[in-house]
Design a protein around this motif. Sequence first.
Motif, PDB file in Angstrom:
ATOM      1  N   ARG A 240       3.591  -8.791  17.191  1.00 65.13           N
ATOM      2  CA  ARG A 240       4.749  -9.295  17.945  1.00 65.13           C
ATOM      3  C   ARG A 240       5.709  -8.155  18.305  1.00 65.13           C
ATOM      4  NH1 ARG A 240       6.287 -12.549  14.378  1.00 65.13           N
ATOM      5  NH2 ARG A 240       5.137 -14.389  15.055  1.00 65.13           N
ATOM      6  N   ASN A 241       5.908  -7.229  17.362  1.00 61.10           N
ATOM      7  CA  ASN A 241       6.797  -6.097  17.614  1.00 61.10           C
ATOM      8  C   ASN A 241       6.218  -5.164  18.669  1.00 61.10           C
ATOM      9  OD1 ASN A 241       8.629  -7.036  15.721  1.00 61.10           O
ATOM     10  ND2 ASN A 241       7.710  -5.860  14.038  1.00 61.10           N
ATOM     11  N   LYS A 242       4.893  -4.926  18.573  1.00 63.94           N
ATOM     12  CA  LYS A 242       4.266  -4.039  19.551  1.00 63.94           C
ATOM     13  C   LYS A 242       4.332  -4.644  20.955  1.00 63.94           C
ATOM     14  CE  LYS A 242       0.411  -2.016  18.423  1.00 63.94           C
ATOM     15  NZ  LYS A 242      -0.972  -1.832  17.945  1.00 63.94           N
ATOM     16  N   ILE A 243       4.124  -5.953  21.052  1.00 66.61           N
ATOM     17  CA  ILE A 243       4.224  -6.618  22.365  1.00 66.61           C
ATOM     18  C   ILE A 243       5.651  -6.526  22.895  1.00 66.61           C
ATOM     19  CG2 ILE A 243       4.139  -8.871  23.503  1.00 66.61           C
ATOM     20  CD1 ILE A 243       1.735  -9.546  21.697  1.00 66.61           C
ATOM     21  N   ALA A 244       6.659  -6.728  22.001  1.00 65.16           N
ATOM     22  CA  ALA A 244       8.053  -6.651  22.428  1.00 65.16           C
ATOM     23  C   ALA A 244       8.405  -5.245  22.912  1.00 65.16           C
ATOM     24  CB  ALA A 244       8.970  -7.064  21.282  1.00 65.16           C
ATOM     25  N   GLU A 245       7.898  -4.221  22.171  1.00 67.79           N
ATOM     26  CA  GLU A 245       8.162  -2.843  22.596  1.00 67.79           C
ATOM     27  C   GLU A 245       7.525  -2.568  23.959  1.00 67.79           C
ATOM     28  OE1 GLU A 245       6.736  -0.352  19.528  1.00 67.79           O
ATOM     29  OE2 GLU A 245       8.293  -0.917  18.069  1.00 67.79           O
ATOM     30  N   LYS A 246       6.272  -3.020  24.111  1.00 64.09           N
ATOM     31  CA  LYS A 246       5.604  -2.801  25.405  1.00 64.09           C
ATOM     32  C   LYS A 246       6.302  -3.583  26.516  1.00 64.09           C
ATOM     33  CE  LYS A 246       2.230  -0.702  27.457  1.00 64.09           C
ATOM     34  NZ  LYS A 246       2.165   0.789  27.473  1.00 64.09           N
ATOM     35  N   TYR A 247       6.769  -4.771  26.197  1.00 66.79           N
ATOM     36  CA  TYR A 247       7.495  -5.601  27.167  1.00 66.79           C
ATOM     37  C   TYR A 247       8.749  -4.866  27.661  1.00 66.79           C
ATOM     38  CZ  TYR A 247       9.998  -9.736  28.958  1.00 66.79           C
ATOM     39  OH  TYR A 247      10.678 -10.635  29.746  1.00 66.79           O
ATOM     40  N   ASP A 248       9.507  -4.325  26.682  1.00 66.20           N
ATOM     41  CA  ASP A 248      10.728  -3.592  27.059  1.00 66.20           C
ATOM     42  C   ASP A 248      10.400  -2.330  27.836  1.00 66.20           C
ATOM     43  OD1 ASP A 248      12.190  -5.543  25.774  1.00 66.20           O
ATOM     44  OD2 ASP A 248      12.372  -4.409  23.902  1.00 66.20           O
ATOM     45  N   HIS A 249       9.322  -1.642  27.420  1.00 64.82           N
ATOM     46  CA  HIS A 249       8.936  -0.400  28.105  1.00 64.82           C
ATOM     47  C   HIS A 249       8.551  -0.670  29.563  1.00 64.82           C
ATOM     48  CE1 HIS A 249       7.175   3.531  28.783  1.00 64.82           C
ATOM     49  NE2 HIS A 249       6.051   2.938  29.179  1.00 64.82           N
ATOM     50  N   ILE A 250       7.728  -1.679  29.768  1.00 61.79           N
ATOM     51  CA  ILE A 250       7.317  -2.001  31.139  1.00 61.79           C
ATOM     52  C   ILE A 250       8.521  -2.482  31.963  1.00 61.79           C
ATOM     53  CG2 ILE A 250       5.944  -3.635  32.496  1.00 61.79           C
ATOM     54  CD1 ILE A 250       3.786  -3.458  30.360  1.00 61.79           C
ATOM     55  N   GLU A 251       9.396  -3.237  31.321  1.00 58.14           N
ATOM     56  CA  GLU A 251      10.593  -3.707  32.030  1.00 58.14           C
ATOM     57  C   GLU A 251      11.444  -2.532  32.502  1.00 58.14           C
ATOM     58  OE1 GLU A 251      13.315  -7.429  30.999  1.00 58.14           O
ATOM     59  OE2 GLU A 251      13.875  -5.662  29.797  1.00 58.14           O
ATOM     60  N   ARG A 252      11.639  -1.528  31.623  1.00 60.61           N
ATOM     61  CA  ARG A 252      12.419  -0.347  32.011  1.00 60.61           C
ATOM     62  C   ARG A 252      11.736   0.418  33.143  1.00 60.61           C
ATOM     63  NH1 ARG A 252      13.036  -0.060  26.341  1.00 60.61           N
ATOM     64  NH2 ARG A 252      11.346   1.474  26.229  1.00 60.61           N
ATOM     65  N   GLU A 253      10.406   0.539  33.035  1.00 62.33           N
ATOM     66  CA  GLU A 253       9.685   1.253  34.086  1.00 62.33           C
ATOM     67  C   GLU A 253       9.788   0.514  35.430  1.00 62.33           C
ATOM     68  OE1 GLU A 253       5.694   1.929  32.868  1.00 62.33           O
ATOM     69  OE2 GLU A 253       6.207   3.663  31.620  1.00 62.33           O
ATOM     70  N   LEU A 254       9.750  -0.810  35.381  1.00 62.32           N
ATOM     71  CA  LEU A 254       9.900  -1.579  36.624  1.00 62.32           C
ATOM     72  C   LEU A 254      11.294  -1.383  37.240  1.00 62.32           C
ATOM     73  CD1 LEU A 254       8.128  -4.936  35.671  1.00 62.32           C
ATOM     74  CD2 LEU A 254       7.383  -3.300  37.397  1.00 62.32           C
ATOM     75  N   ILE A 255      12.296  -1.396  36.368  1.00 60.59           N
ATOM     76  CA  ILE A 255      13.649  -1.189  36.887  1.00 60.59           C
ATOM     77  C   ILE A 255      13.789   0.199  37.486  1.00 60.59           C
ATOM     78  CG2 ILE A 255      16.079  -0.996  36.216  1.00 60.59           C
ATOM     79  CD1 ILE A 255      15.560  -3.186  34.139  1.00 60.59           C
ATOM     80  N   GLU A 256      13.198   1.207  36.810  1.00 61.94           N
ATOM     81  CA  GLU A 256      13.250   2.558  37.358  1.00 61.94           C
ATOM     82  C   GLU A 256      12.477   2.657  38.663  1.00 61.94           C
ATOM     83  OE1 GLU A 256      14.355   6.378  37.834  1.00 61.94           O
ATOM     84  OE2 GLU A 256      15.112   4.918  36.369  1.00 61.94           O
ATOM     85  N   GLU A 257      11.335   1.974  38.719  1.00 63.02           N
ATOM     86  CA  GLU A 257      10.562   1.967  39.969  1.00 63.02           C
ATOM     87  C   GLU A 257      11.355   1.281  41.093  1.00 63.02           C
ATOM     88  OE1 GLU A 257       6.116   0.573  41.572  1.00 63.02           O
ATOM     89  OE2 GLU A 257       6.646   0.453  39.445  1.00 63.02           O
ATOM     90  N   PHE A 258      12.110   0.244  40.724  1.00 64.07           N
ATOM     91  CA  PHE A 258      12.966  -0.422  41.717  1.00 64.07           C
ATOM     92  C   PHE A 258      14.046   0.541  42.219  1.00 64.07           C
ATOM     93  CE2 PHE A 258      16.636  -2.950  42.958  1.00 64.07           C
ATOM     94  CZ  PHE A 258      16.064  -3.898  43.787  1.00 64.07           C
ATOM     95  N   ARG A 259      14.622   1.323  41.302  1.00 62.86           N
ATOM     96  CA  ARG A 259      15.642   2.299  41.710  1.00 62.86           C
ATOM     97  C   ARG A 259      15.058   3.320  42.679  1.00 62.86           C
ATOM     98  NH1 ARG A 259      20.381   2.850  38.708  1.00 62.86           N
ATOM     99  NH2 ARG A 259      20.528   1.548  36.834  1.00 62.86           N
ATOM    100  N   GLN A 260      13.875   3.836  42.321  1.00 62.84           N
ATOM    101  CA  GLN A 260      13.261   4.848  43.180  1.00 62.84           C
ATOM    102  C   GLN A 260      12.929   4.265  44.556  1.00 62.84           C
ATOM    103  OE1 GLN A 260      13.165   7.997  42.366  1.00 62.84           O
ATOM    104  NE2 GLN A 260      14.030   7.518  40.349  1.00 62.84           N
ATOM    105  N   ALA A 261      12.457   3.030  44.579  1.00 65.89           N
ATOM    106  CA  ALA A 261      12.162   2.393  45.862  1.00 65.89           C
ATOM    107  C   ALA A 261      13.432   2.193  46.674  1.00 65.89           C
ATOM    108  CB  ALA A 261      11.454   1.056  45.623  1.00 65.89           C
TER     109      ALA A 261
END
Length: 769
Positions: A240-261
Amino acid sequence: MGGSRVAVIAVQKSIKCKHKFQTSTPIPVKPNLKLIARDEVPAGTRTEFNQQCHVCFGRIEELEHEPFNVHEFVERLAWKTMGTKARNDHDEFDPVLLHSAFERMISDLKDKNVQIQRKVEKLENECKEEEKRHWQRVAELQKRNQTSYSHFQALDERINFVATKVVHLGDQLEGVNTPRARAVEAQRLMNYLSEFLSDQPPKSTVFTDPFQLQLAAEIIQKLHLIALELPAGERFAKARNKIAEKYDHIERELIEEFRQAHKAGDKRKMKRVAMVLSNFKGYGQCVDAFIEETQKGAFLKADPFDDVVPLCERTSELVNEVFSSPEVVLGKLVQNIFLEKLQSHISKKLDLKGEPDHYLSNLFSLYTRVLKVSNDLAKFKLGNDSSLLMKLVKSMFNKHLEAYIGVETKYLKDRCALLLRQYYDCKEHHKKSIQTGGLSELRRDLQAKIGTVTKANINIGPTIENYGGETFLSQEVAINILQETKMAFKRCQVLSSNSDLAANAIKVLDVLIQYLVTEHIDYAIEIGLQGIPLPDPKAPPDIYFFDVVGQANTLFHLFEKQFLDSVVPLIISSPMHSECLQRKRELRDQIETKIDTGLDRSLNAIVGWIRIIASEQKKIDFKPEDENAMMNFTNACSRMVKFLNCQMQSIRDSLDGKNVEVVLTELGTRFHRLIYDHIQQFQYNSLGAMIIIWDVNEYRKCMKDFKIPLVIQLFEKLHALCNLLVVVPENLKQVCSGDQLSGLDKAVLLSFLQLRTDYKSARLVTLLK
């Protein structure tokens, strides 16, 4: 050419018959001319006859051309038939030849008409045949159409039957495929979940390949939902912790990708990323990132208001293309601008401690600009709350608006008090309390009675002080106070809520009444009342109260104008409107009452001084023994007229409108009463009578300058009464019945006759019977 017109009518009739059947498309036909035997033509005219036949053939062909004119056709036929010689020489004209040409042409036209008629009939028959064949073809087409429609219905029923079978088959296939697809999806998710259950980090390409970020986001979002359903305990805590960490990591990367776009201006990528993030908990962070990136490069000026509307207009189109709920995102953008950028600017301006007038000016200016910005933004749809903009404005100014009216009234009181204090200090006048009411009036009346009866210098009344003619009224001060309150009413209208508007406007009005009407106008009137001399002055009275009245009227009119222009619009829809109008009327009545009192006292002082002058007149002034004494009016008359002229000019300079007429009428009638009584105190010989007439004539001239008809009429009658003192006894009855004296009571006439020294000796009383 005169002979050619003989047969015009006949040819016209023939041509009209031909032209009647002519169609729009000329039909070429050969002329069917009647042959004429050669021996029927005279030998001398055969050449001309041949020419005429040629002309007839040419004329027939002209009938087939458009446009066709009958008169021109006949003229050309006659011209061709006769030739040029007949036109130049009348002897060459041959009417027989022209007549025969016209007859041949008429015959040819009749034949042509028959031929055309046959052609028309032929064409009509052909048209009927063609119409018949056309209707036959239409009937055949209708039959074929009916057959096609029947085939179409059958085909449509067949298609519906097949479609029903296909839909049923698709439902069956879906029923079989959906569980299978779900099973495949569940198996795939279980494989990914197993990677998170192991001690090793996820090794699937979807989680390691940065180009598959959106697919990884879809998978991790589903795994996140699965993790929430896993039983609590240490067995699944690590996964559960590993999924939550990956969830947060992907969420941050998506937000950063949105910024770059956003920086690259890639709207399609922004839209895809925003769609993926809409299922994540951090979707709000995506919106915040968009708002942050949007405001970069904006609000760099000291005044942020100019950038708000252009920024929202530019962003609105982008928001509509990128987000699925553009109105919510745009509402958050506006909320961020108001509560961050504008709120910061407003706090810097209003939280600085300074002069109250600067604070009120800044508050009004900032609030007005924010309202303008909110009105400009009203064209955008900002979320589901239609009152969002007004709520934002109220939240920004809430603490300032709650305390506004207190700051406003305190500033107004301090400012008005300062203006009055500076004015009185400039005049070196210390403002004092005024004693008003019955006691003060009683003391003044007692002082007047004591002075009249005893002539003693006993002072029990208020001190008479005229301050050197100073009125203590300043139009400049009044205008400054009115200007301050005008700005206050303007601020009150904008900064007050609808429920508090009328009450706040009345608070500002109270300040205006207190400092302008009560402490300035009313105070000056009270000071002016105390400076009016008593009715028995010891010296020529200086009446300055007329100046006070004139200036007080001007200032009160200015107050009334501002009341109508600034106060009434703010309270007209509230129950306080009638109360304010009543209060204004009471103020006006109160001031008018004091002005009436002051004018009455002023007139009493004027008449009192005139009475003192009249009391100095001696009885011997009207019983002179020297005839030279009657060459001029008396000294007392001269002093009274001079004093009256000065007072009249003062009244005209100080008062205006009806006030001048009312005051001069009252002064004129009082002066008439005094002179009337004064004349009754003396006896007049013939020379004395002339002197009093001279005096009354001077009074009459003075009263004419008053320009009051009633007063002029009174002194005209007084002058006529004085004439009774010089009229010889034989003419008295005639004079008394004259126009000017006919309406007077006999007692009045008798009272004047009794003033004559010869009243008893001449037995004048019997002349009026």
